[in-house]
Design a protein around this motif. Structure first.
Motif, mmCIF file in Angstrom:
data_model
loop_
_atom_site.group_PDB
_atom_site.id
_atom_site.type_symbol
_atom_site.label_atom_id
_atom_site.label_comp_id
_atom_site.label_asym_id
_atom_site.label_seq_id
_atom_site.Cartn_x
_atom_site.Cartn_y
_atom_site.Cartn_z
ATOM 1 N N TYR A 376 0.650 -1.718 -0.214
ATOM 2 C CA TYR A 376 0.247 -0.090 -0.374
ATOM 3 C C TYR A 376 0.661 1.128 0.502
ATOM 4 O O TYR A 376 1.978 1.156 0.435
ATOM 5 C CB TYR A 376 -0.616 -0.094 1.246
ATOM 6 N N VAL A 377 0.132 2.250 -0.419
ATOM 7 C CA VAL A 377 0.972 3.573 -0.867
ATOM 8 C C VAL A 377 -0.046 4.457 -0.430
ATOM 9 O O VAL A 377 -1.124 4.761 -0.536
ATOM 10 C CB VAL A 377 1.251 4.011 -1.520
ATOM 11 N N ALA A 378 -0.057 4.977 0.689
ATOM 12 C CA ALA A 378 -1.049 6.251 1.494
ATOM 13 C C ALA A 378 0.082 7.778 2.063
ATOM 14 O O ALA A 378 0.699 7.399 2.377
ATOM 15 C CB ALA A 378 -1.808 5.435 2.528
ATOM 16 N N ARG A 379 -0.734 8.246 1.792
ATOM 17 C CA ARG A 379 -0.704 9.842 2.286
ATOM 18 C C ARG A 379 -1.540 10.529 3.722
ATOM 19 O O ARG A 379 -2.962 9.996 3.440
ATOM 20 C CB ARG A 379 -0.302 10.764 1.086
ATOM 21 N N PHE A 380 -0.795 11.062 4.137
ATOM 22 C CA PHE A 380 -1.935 11.850 5.652
ATOM 23 C C PHE A 380 -0.719 12.895 5.479
ATOM 24 O O PHE A 380 0.114 13.587 5.481
ATOM 25 C CB PHE A 380 -1.864 10.529 7.038
ATOM 26 N N THR A 381 -1.795 13.971 6.490
ATOM 27 C CA THR A 381 -1.626 15.120 6.658
ATOM 28 C C THR A 381 -0.293 15.035 8.477
ATOM 29 O O THR A 381 -0.251 15.918 8.317
ATOM 30 C CB THR A 381 -2.722 15.786 6.964
ATOM 31 N N ASN A 382 -1.224 14.546 9.314
ATOM 32 C CA ASN A 382 0.301 14.361 10.150
ATOM 33 C C ASN A 382 0.275 12.858 10.755
ATOM 34 O O ASN A 382 -0.102 11.836 10.052
ATOM 35 C CB ASN A 382 -1.440 14.603 11.273
ATOM 36 N N LYS A 383 1.387 12.500 11.709
ATOM 37 C CA LYS A 383 2.175 11.733 11.459
ATOM 38 C C LYS A 383 1.240 10.345 12.456
ATOM 39 O O LYS A 383 1.765 9.143 12.046
ATOM 40 C CB LYS A 383 3.446 11.672 12.534
ATOM 41 N N GLU A 384 -0.046 10.635 13.018
ATOM 42 C CA GLU A 384 -0.780 10.093 13.944
ATOM 43 C C GLU A 384 -1.204 8.904 12.912
ATOM 44 O O GLU A 384 -1.367 7.732 13.603
ATOM 45 C CB GLU A 384 -1.318 10.623 14.959
ATOM 46 N N GLU A 385 -2.322 9.794 12.391
ATOM 47 C CA GLU A 385 -2.781 8.773 11.339
ATOM 48 C C GLU A 385 -1.856 8.448 10.582
ATOM 49 O O GLU A 385 -2.880 7.256 9.933
ATOM 50 C CB GLU A 385 -3.570 10.035 10.296
ATOM 51 N N MET A 386 -0.764 8.079 9.477
ATOM 52 C CA MET A 386 -0.376 7.229 9.230
ATOM 53 C C MET A 386 0.137 5.864 9.902
ATOM 54 O O MET A 386 0.185 5.004 9.977
ATOM 55 C CB MET A 386 1.469 8.305 8.826
ATOM 56 N N THR A 387 0.687 6.585 11.529
ATOM 57 C CA THR A 387 1.225 5.206 12.284
ATOM 58 C C THR A 387 0.323 4.214 12.615
ATOM 59 O O THR A 387 0.424 3.278 12.492
ATOM 60 C CB THR A 387 1.527 6.360 14.038
ATOM 61 N N SER A 388 -1.342 5.062 12.544
ATOM 62 C CA SER A 388 -2.272 4.373 12.727
ATOM 63 C C SER A 388 -2.728 3.327 11.573
ATOM 64 O O SER A 388 -2.772 2.249 11.965
ATOM 65 C CB SER A 388 -3.961 4.858 13.516
ATOM 66 N N PHE A 389 -2.557 3.724 10.605
ATOM 67 C CA PHE A 389 -2.601 3.165 9.155
ATOM 68 C C PHE A 389 -1.263 1.998 9.472
ATOM 69 O O PHE A 389 -1.893 0.867 9.011
ATOM 70 C CB PHE A 389 -2.143 4.136 8.102
ATOM 71 N N ILE A 390 -0.143 2.094 9.550
ATOM 72 C CA ILE A 390 0.704 1.095 9.327
ATOM 73 C C ILE A 390 0.152 -0.164 10.566
ATOM 74 O O ILE A 390 0.731 -1.180 10.248
ATOM 75 C CB ILE A 390 2.608 2.129 9.803
ATOM 76 N N ASN A 391 -0.068 0.062 11.878
ATOM 77 C CA ASN A 391 -0.358 -0.515 12.508
ATOM 78 C C ASN A 391 -2.001 -1.346 12.429
ATOM 79 O O ASN A 391 -1.783 -2.311 12.276
ATOM 80 C CB ASN A 391 -0.752 -0.055 14.226
ATOM 81 N N ASP A 392 -2.245 -0.836 11.762
ATOM 82 C CA ASP A 392 -3.756 -1.560 11.111
ATOM 83 C C ASP A 392 -3.456 -2.540 9.906
ATOM 84 O O ASP A 392 -3.205 -3.999 9.880
ATOM 85 C CB ASP A 392 -4.833 -0.591 10.668
ATOM 86 N N VAL A 393 -2.645 -2.113 8.939
ATOM 87 C CA VAL A 393 -2.330 -2.873 7.854
ATOM 88 C C VAL A 393 -0.993 -4.232 8.397
ATOM 89 O O VAL A 393 -1.164 -5.047 7.441
ATOM 90 C CB VAL A 393 -1.237 -2.195 7.026
ATOM 91 N N THR A 394 -0.356 -3.385 9.401
ATOM 92 C CA THR A 394 0.413 -4.442 9.372
ATOM 93 C C THR A 394 0.262 -5.634 10.652
ATOM 94 O O THR A 394 1.068 -6.769 11.282
ATOM 95 C CB THR A 394 2.229 -4.209 10.083
#
Length: 408
Positions: A376-394
């Motif tokens: 997946y490649v995804a984009r976010f305006t803040n790192k907290e949302e990005m980290t949540s995405f990483i944790n959910d995907v993995t």
């Protein structure tokens, strides 16, 4: 006078057709040399070229030579020839010499950034510390080196791409096994550096001036990702750390490279390392005078709402490029492995993060070892949302969850 641009293997990665496309859109003539049948290309790829030459193998220099000669005979002098791929750097340089192509590096220059041992001199010229190293010759010499730096040590091909055939050696048994089984190629052995990798990437013009720059954060060593089959996670930073920016500039100027992409790598120390630096210091790792690999150029575009292929083409044609000063988004790559069972299905991930996901595909087989089977490649305006995405995907069904270091 119309300039002629030859691009090697525009179908790998599949979005690299945008290099000749940008050149064509700016009024140049773009030609492609490839080992794929023309009929297997997408329409977008076909539309990117003014002409196309298929070879049976890009490994066969005579075939590729004849392809360049055919274009030169039909259209006149070739102005540029590039693959923008690590694997073809030396072949590109030889073709430039044989056809007197005025732009691009010659073999003597490429050698200085193809071999890891030769990179050290340029980091030192830029006053950037690097790990102590030893060019592997004999078991006796390796043991002597290890008495100086202590275990663990890292052994990798002096001329190699990524972390292929790279070993972390932690004791004498592993050292003996390395010498018993290592491939018949020149290896470099380095002291172990405790840290994560951060890259300084960009484009430099014909005057060795950086016209575009960004950086990417790799929380897990590529060696561990390959050898232990970990998920592959990395992202761009919206702001380049000031110290990294300074060191990155110094290295690019030390090399005095011109009209190229660059992807240079550093360790950021996660603890003090005697003889190298304090926690948070940057240590030179490797240089790659080509674009960052895989689909990272697409990530650059998504992070910055730009067209980096057009920025490159404008640089080649001495036209001014207009780009945003900083990325707008954190753009993250998350590569998964087929060997694991993940808690959330693709449908669940898509439902939750649909507005953020910009790519979701299978990885080409040649890149799977380093980057995963599916990504997946995804984009976010803040790192907290990005980290949540990483944790959910993995998140795995069993206790194999991927945990990011807390200080990243």
């Amino acid at each position: 006078m119309t300039q002629n641009f030859i691009f090697i293997s525009p179908n790998f990665p599949k979005t690299y057709y945008q290099f000749p496309l940008a050149w064509k859109q700016l009024g140049g003539r773009s030609f492609a040399i490839c080992d794929a049948n023309y009929d297997t290309l997408s329409q977008a790829q076909k539309d990117a070229f003014d002409d196309y030459y298929q070879v049976n193998s890009l490994e066969n220099y005579d075939e590729v030579y004849r392809a360049v000669a055919w274009f030169a005979h039909k259209y006149g002098k070739i102005d540029w020839l590039e693959a923008n791929n690590e694997y073809w750097l030396l072949q590109d340089a030889k073709l430039r010499l044989d056809f007197n192509i005025p732009n691009g590096d010659r073999e003597s220059t490429v050698i200085d950034y193809k071999y890891k041992s030769k990179m050290k001199a340029y980091y030192h010229k830029a006053n950037i510390p690097t790990a102590r190293y030893h060019l592997v010759t004999s078991l006796t010499d390796a043991k002597y080196f290890i008495t100086e730096v202590h275990y663990p040590v890292i052994a990798k091909p002096d001329d190699g791409v990524g972390a292929n055939a790279t070993y972390k050696i932690t004791n004498e048994i592993e050292l003996n096994n390395f010498f018993d089984t290592k491939p018949n190629t020149q290896y470099i052995m380095e002291e172990y550096v405790p840290g994560y990798i951060i890259s300084f990437d960009g484009i430099v013009d014909s005057n060795n001036q950086i016209i575009y720059r960004t950086c990417h954060n790799f929380p897990d060593p590529v060696m561990e990702i390959v050898n232990q089959k970990e998920d592959c996670i990395f992202w761009n930073e919206i702001q380049i750390p000031e110290k990294l920016n300074t060191l990155g500039e110094r290295l690019i100027h030390a090399y005095n490279i011109k009209s190229r992409f660059f992807h240079t790598e550093y360790f950021c120390l996660t603890q003090d390392k005697p003889g190298l630096g304090k926690k948070g210091d940057y240590i030179g790792l490797e240089v790659n005078m080509r674009p960052p690999g895989g689909y990272m150029l697409d990530m650059v575009n998504y992070a910055q709402d730009t067209n980096i292929f057009m920025v490159y083409a404008r640089m080649c044609m001495h036209k001014q490029a207009v780009i945003n000063e900083h990325p707008i988004y954190y753009c993250v790559h998350v590569g998964k492995r087929d060997i694991y069972s993940y808690q959330y299905t693709d449908a669940q991930i898509q439902q939750k993060y649909n507005k953020h996901i910009v790519m979701h595909e299978r990885m080409p087989q040649v890149l799977e070892a380093a980057m995963g089977n599916e990504f997946y490649v995804a984009r976010f305006t803040n790192k907290e949302e990005m980290t949540s995405f990483i944790n959910d995907v993995t998140k795995k069904e069993e206790n194999h969850d991927h945990q990011l270091p807390k200080d990243l």
